[in-house]
Design an enzyme around this catalytic site. Structure first.
Site, PDB file in Angstrom:
ATOM      1  N   GLU A  13       4.234  -2.781  -5.755  1.00  0.00           N
ATOM      2  CA  GLU A  13       5.095  -3.445  -4.697  1.00  0.00           C
ATOM      3  C   GLU A  13       5.437  -4.904  -4.903  1.00  0.00           C
ATOM      4  O   GLU A  13       6.307  -5.594  -4.306  1.00  0.00           O
ATOM      5  CB  GLU A  13       4.362  -3.004  -3.255  1.00  0.00           C
ATOM      6  CG  GLU A  13       4.394  -1.564  -3.023  1.00  0.00           C
ATOM      7  CD  GLU A  13       4.368  -1.348  -1.553  1.00  0.00           C
ATOM      8  OE1 GLU A  13       4.066  -2.136  -0.690  1.00  0.00           O
ATOM      9  OE2 GLU A  13       4.050  -0.162  -1.143  1.00  0.00           O
TER      10      GLU A  13
ATOM     11  N   GLU B 161      10.585  -7.759   0.448  1.00  0.00           N
ATOM     12  CA  GLU B 161      10.101  -8.810   0.116  1.00  0.00           C
ATOM     13  C   GLU B 161       8.523  -8.829  -0.059  1.00  0.00           C
ATOM     14  O   GLU B 161       7.886  -8.132   0.391  1.00  0.00           O
ATOM     15  CB  GLU B 161      10.404 -10.054   1.447  1.00  0.00           C
ATOM     16  CG  GLU B 161      11.845 -10.200   1.736  1.00  0.00           C
ATOM     17  CD  GLU B 161      11.996 -11.095   2.727  1.00  0.00           C
ATOM     18  OE1 GLU B 161      11.567 -12.352   2.535  1.00  0.00           O
ATOM     19  OE2 GLU B 161      12.631 -10.662   3.879  1.00  0.00           O
TER      20      GLU B 161
ATOM     21  N   GLY C  48       0.733  -1.014  -0.220  1.00  0.00           N
ATOM     22  CA  GLY C  48      -0.097  -0.040   0.057  1.00  0.00           C
ATOM     23  C   GLY C  48       0.789   1.185  -0.056  1.00  0.00           C
ATOM     24  O   GLY C  48       1.941   1.232   0.234  1.00  0.00           O
TER      25      GLY C  48
ATOM     26  N   ASP D 129       4.627   7.095  12.587  1.00  0.00           N
ATOM     27  CA  ASP D 129       6.048   7.068  12.559  1.00  0.00           C
ATOM     28  C   ASP D 129       6.311   8.306  13.434  1.00  0.00           C
ATOM     29  O   ASP D 129       6.399   9.092  13.454  1.00  0.00           O
ATOM     30  CB  ASP D 129       6.617   7.727  10.975  1.00  0.00           C
ATOM     31  CG  ASP D 129       7.954   7.594  10.914  1.00  0.00           C
ATOM     32  OD1 ASP D 129       8.711   6.929  11.578  1.00  0.00           O
ATOM     33  OD2 ASP D 129       8.484   8.111   9.979  1.00  0.00           O
TER      34      ASP D 129
ATOM     35  N   GLU E 195      -0.787   0.365  -5.888  1.00  0.00           N
ATOM     36  CA  GLU E 195       0.207   0.345  -5.088  1.00  0.00           C
ATOM     37  C   GLU E 195       0.598  -1.211  -4.957  1.00  0.00           C
ATOM     38  O   GLU E 195       1.795  -1.718  -4.960  1.00  0.00           O
ATOM     39  CB  GLU E 195      -0.199   0.744  -3.525  1.00  0.00           C
ATOM     40  CG  GLU E 195       0.038   2.296  -3.548  1.00  0.00           C
ATOM     41  CD  GLU E 195       1.235   2.794  -3.592  1.00  0.00           C
ATOM     42  OE1 GLU E 195       2.295   1.785  -3.472  1.00  0.00           O
ATOM     43  OE2 GLU E 195       1.649   3.945  -3.657  1.00  0.00           O
TER      44      GLU E 195
END
Length: 143
Positions: free
Chosen positions: A57, A108, A37, A75, A53
């Site tokens: 990704e 990953e 995302g 964050d 997204e």
């Protein structure tokens, strides 16, 4: 960083008893497993952002389904304050094609068994297992 929450989307893809997760390359939650995302572009719908997204990704193509929950991602600054605040809007996406390959902001990308998610020893972002379970229930109702 903005002084207000930033809207972003996450794509929850459930297939054959597994959930698609990525290990994040960037803050917030760098190194942790979570949903593919990112930020919603100006003029882009939540669903279109989730599908975009997801592909960027993971290389997975999917069709967007319903929005089903939202979670906060913070964050935190080393000073104890909030460096950035994202509101992650979850979209159930139906797998259409492809196998996961890490790209863009992912270290990953892989399918993980839903049944063993809590015991898999994965370092996951807060709430990932709960959102995955919600997505699995919703996906089972859509069948």
């Amino acid at each position: 960083m903005p002084s207000h929450p930033v809207p972003a989307t996450i794509a929850a893809v459930i297939r054959d008893g597994q959930v698609l997760l990525v290990r994040r390359a960037n803050p917030p939650d760098a190194g942790l497993w979570g949903f593919p995302g990112g930020k919603i572009d100006h003029g882009e719908t939540i669903e279109a952002a989730a599908v975009r997204e997801l592909f960027e990704e993971t290389g997975i193509r999917a069709e967007a389904g319903p929005v089903f929950t939202a979670v906060d991602a913070m964050d935190l600054a080393t000073t104890g304050g909030v460096h950035a605040h994202y509101v992650l809007i979850a979209v159930l996406c139906r797998w259409a094609a492809g196998e996961p390959q890490a790209g863009d902001d992912a270290l990953e990308a892989a399918w993980h068994d839903l049944d063993g998610l809590d015991h898999a020893g994965l370092a996951m972002s807060f709430g990932v297992a709960d959102v995955a379970r919600q997505a699995a229930i919703l996906a089972s109702l859509a069948v």
